[in-house]
Scaffold this active site. Structure first.
Site, PDB file in Angstrom:
ATOM      1  N   TYR A  52     -20.540 -25.057 -33.832  1.00 44.57           N
ATOM      2  CA  TYR A  52     -22.008 -24.973 -33.752  1.00 44.57           C
ATOM      3  C   TYR A  52     -22.586 -26.124 -32.936  1.00 44.57           C
ATOM      4  O   TYR A  52     -23.546 -25.935 -32.184  1.00 44.57           O
ATOM      5  CB  TYR A  52     -22.629 -24.890 -35.155  1.00 44.57           C
ATOM      6  CG  TYR A  52     -22.613 -23.458 -35.662  1.00 44.57           C
ATOM      7  CD1 TYR A  52     -23.581 -22.551 -35.248  1.00 44.57           C
ATOM      8  CD2 TYR A  52     -21.598 -23.003 -36.485  1.00 44.57           C
ATOM      9  CE1 TYR A  52     -23.544 -21.230 -35.656  1.00 44.57           C
ATOM     10  CE2 TYR A  52     -21.548 -21.679 -36.902  1.00 44.57           C
ATOM     11  CZ  TYR A  52     -22.528 -20.802 -36.481  1.00 44.57           C
ATOM     12  OH  TYR A  52     -22.488 -19.483 -36.869  1.00 44.57           O
ATOM     13  N   GLN A  82     -31.557 -10.282 -32.355  1.00 41.75           N
ATOM     14  CA  GLN A  82     -30.382 -10.711 -33.133  1.00 41.75           C
ATOM     15  C   GLN A  82     -29.985 -12.122 -32.726  1.00 41.75           C
ATOM     16  O   GLN A  82     -29.136 -12.737 -33.362  1.00 41.75           O
ATOM     17  CB  GLN A  82     -29.213  -9.762 -32.866  1.00 41.75           C
ATOM     18  CG  GLN A  82     -29.485  -8.316 -33.262  1.00 41.75           C
ATOM     19  CD  GLN A  82     -28.427  -7.386 -32.665  1.00 41.75           C
ATOM     20  OE1 GLN A  82     -27.370  -7.175 -33.243  1.00 41.75           O
ATOM     21  NE2 GLN A  82     -28.705  -6.833 -31.500  1.00 41.75           N
ATOM     22  N   VAL A  84     -29.808 -16.068 -32.142  1.00 44.23           N
ATOM     23  CA  VAL A  84     -30.165 -17.246 -32.935  1.00 44.23           C
ATOM     24  C   VAL A  84     -30.701 -18.372 -32.055  1.00 44.23           C
ATOM     25  O   VAL A  84     -31.122 -19.411 -32.551  1.00 44.23           O
ATOM     26  CB  VAL A  84     -28.956 -17.740 -33.775  1.00 44.23           C
ATOM     27  CG1 VAL A  84     -28.515 -16.679 -34.772  1.00 44.23           C
ATOM     28  CG2 VAL A  84     -27.785 -18.171 -32.889  1.00 44.23           C
ATOM     29  N   HIS A 100     -30.985 -12.653 -37.406  1.00 42.06           N
ATOM     30  CA  HIS A 100     -29.790 -13.397 -37.803  1.00 42.06           C
ATOM     31  C   HIS A 100     -30.057 -14.893 -37.925  1.00 42.06           C
ATOM     32  O   HIS A 100     -29.135 -15.704 -37.830  1.00 42.06           O
ATOM     33  CB  HIS A 100     -28.640 -13.103 -36.822  1.00 42.06           C
ATOM     34  CG  HIS A 100     -28.167 -11.672 -36.890  1.00 42.06           C
ATOM     35  ND1 HIS A 100     -27.500 -11.045 -35.862  1.00 42.06           N
ATOM     36  CD2 HIS A 100     -28.281 -10.755 -37.885  1.00 42.06           C
ATOM     37  CE1 HIS A 100     -27.220  -9.792 -36.227  1.00 42.06           C
ATOM     38  NE2 HIS A 100     -27.683  -9.593 -37.440  1.00 42.06           N
ATOM     39  N   GLY A 169     -29.402  -5.759 -23.978  1.00 43.42           N
ATOM     40  CA  GLY A 169     -28.225  -6.619 -24.087  1.00 43.42           C
ATOM     41  C   GLY A 169     -27.596  -6.730 -25.449  1.00 43.42           C
ATOM     42  O   GLY A 169     -27.268  -7.838 -25.876  1.00 43.42           O
ATOM     43  N   SER A 171     -24.423  -4.947 -27.965  1.00 43.64           N
ATOM     44  CA  SER A 171     -23.328  -3.986 -28.094  1.00 43.64           C
ATOM     45  C   SER A 171     -23.648  -2.959 -29.175  1.00 43.64           C
ATOM     46  O   SER A 171     -23.002  -1.919 -29.255  1.00 43.64           O
ATOM     47  CB  SER A 171     -22.025  -4.717 -28.439  1.00 43.64           C
ATOM     48  OG  SER A 171     -22.190  -5.475 -29.622  1.00 43.64           O
ATOM     49  N   ASN A 195     -28.662  -2.680 -20.243  1.00 48.85           N
ATOM     50  CA  ASN A 195     -27.379  -3.321 -20.531  1.00 48.85           C
ATOM     51  C   ASN A 195     -26.527  -3.234 -19.271  1.00 48.85           C
ATOM     52  O   ASN A 195     -26.682  -2.302 -18.486  1.00 48.85           O
ATOM     53  CB  ASN A 195     -26.681  -2.579 -21.699  1.00 48.85           C
ATOM     54  CG  ASN A 195     -25.576  -3.400 -22.363  1.00 48.85           C
ATOM     55  OD1 ASN A 195     -24.702  -3.923 -21.702  1.00 48.85           O
ATOM     56  ND2 ASN A 195     -25.649  -3.498 -23.680  1.00 48.85           N
ATOM     57  N   ALA A 213     -30.161  -7.927 -17.408  1.00 48.85           N
ATOM     58  CA  ALA A 213     -31.456  -8.045 -18.081  1.00 48.85           C
ATOM     59  C   ALA A 213     -32.470  -8.797 -17.221  1.00 48.85           C
ATOM     60  O   ALA A 213     -33.640  -8.392 -17.136  1.00 48.85           O
ATOM     61  CB  ALA A 213     -31.274  -8.751 -19.422  1.00 48.85           C
TER      62      ALA A 213
END
Ligand code: BJW
Ligand code: ZN
Length: 223
Positions: A52, A82, A84, A100, A169, A171, A195, A213
């Site tokens: 991280y 999604q 972070v 998330h 972008g 999956s 995508n 994108a």
């Protein structure tokens, strides 16, 4: 229009995507799916902490790309993401729902509720929660963990209410987030997908635009 984004939105800012994060680089030998899990943290907290710290420094150095900027310019749009990272915020977007969590804060792993922002340029080492003494960890959602209730409720509402969901972008393999695309479609929204490749959401697309994108999003959100 509501946007629903994944790691591909930030890829051109230099933030590696999840499912091709193993192609080269310092962390190539580690599986992000394992590191981003409570089990991975329990097995080797130091390794997870270092992973991280590495990503936080990389995000701190990254700049929003043309897709972030084009989305942020649409002040009426809600952005369900999604991701972070904080690149949509730094581009000036006001209505951002982070399903998330955020990598820009740490929280208590024992869920005492303690959370604090961190310095992304100088990320903290492993340390204990000042409230309850448990371990601190990134304020993100790992595999097997629940999404934040309020973020999830707001995202569901936005996807039910929108006329068009602009999917960028992702999956679309990670649930429950990916289920928002089907939810919007069932509620009558048109689905536009941007995508570089086909994804698990391709079958739901009314329009699928294969491209980067940072090129496609500004082109379709032109004033
Ligand atoms: C470009 C581009 C460019 C590249 N331009 N495009 C139903 C079935 C099976 C399993 C499950 C299920 N429901 C739930 C589960 C379990 C699990 C799950 O989904 N597993 C599947 C993988 C099989 N889900 C969970 O565990 C979730 N929690 C949950 O369900 O709670 C209830 C529960 C409790 C207890 C037990 C079981 C369930 C939590 C999921 C948390 C996900 N967390 C992560 C890490 C966040 C922290 C961190 O970053 O460190 O979130 S994993 C990772 O994947 C990250 C991402 O947000 C997420 C989605 O990935 P994304 O964004 O789609 O990225 P990629 O890399 O996959 O794709 C990038 C795309 O961009 C590609 O398509 C490229 O082509 C494209 N691209 N460059 C445009 N320039
Ligand atoms: Zn605590």
């Amino acid at each position: 229009m509501v946007s629903f984004s994944g790691a591909g939105l930030s890829a051109e800012s230099g933030v590696p995507t999840f499912r091709d994060a193993q192609t080269g680089g310092l962390w190539a030998k580690h599986d992000p799916m394992r590191l981003a899990s409570p089990q991975g943290f329990a097995d080797d907290p130091q390794l997870v902490s270092q992973w991280y710290a590495h990503r936080r420094r990389a995000i701190a150095e990254a700049q929003p790309n043309g897709a972030h900027t084009a989305l942020a310019r649409r002040s009426e749009m809600i952005h369900v993401t999604q991701n972070v990272d904080d690149l949509l915020h730094r581009a000036g977007a006001k209505q951002v729902i982070q399903l998330h969590g955020t990598i820009a804060a740490d929280r208590c792993h024992a869920s005492c509720g303690y959370e604090e922002p961190i310095d992304m340029t100088d990320p903290p080492n492993l340390r204990n929660c000042p409230e309850c003494g448990s371990q601190m960890r990134p304020a993100v959602v790992w595999f097997g963990e629940s999404l934040p209730n309020s973020a999830w409720a707001e995202a569901e509402q936005a996807c039910r209410d929108c006329d068009v969901l602009l999917v960028i972008g992702t999956s679309a393999v990670v649930y429950p987030a990916a289920g928002l695309i089907g939810l919007a479609k069932s509620a009558g929204a048109g689905i536009i997908i941007v995508n570089t490749h086909q994804s698990d959401a391709s079958s739901l697309a009314d329009v699928e635009l294969l491209g980067k994108a940072s090129e496609v999003v500004p082109a379709i959100l032109i004033d």
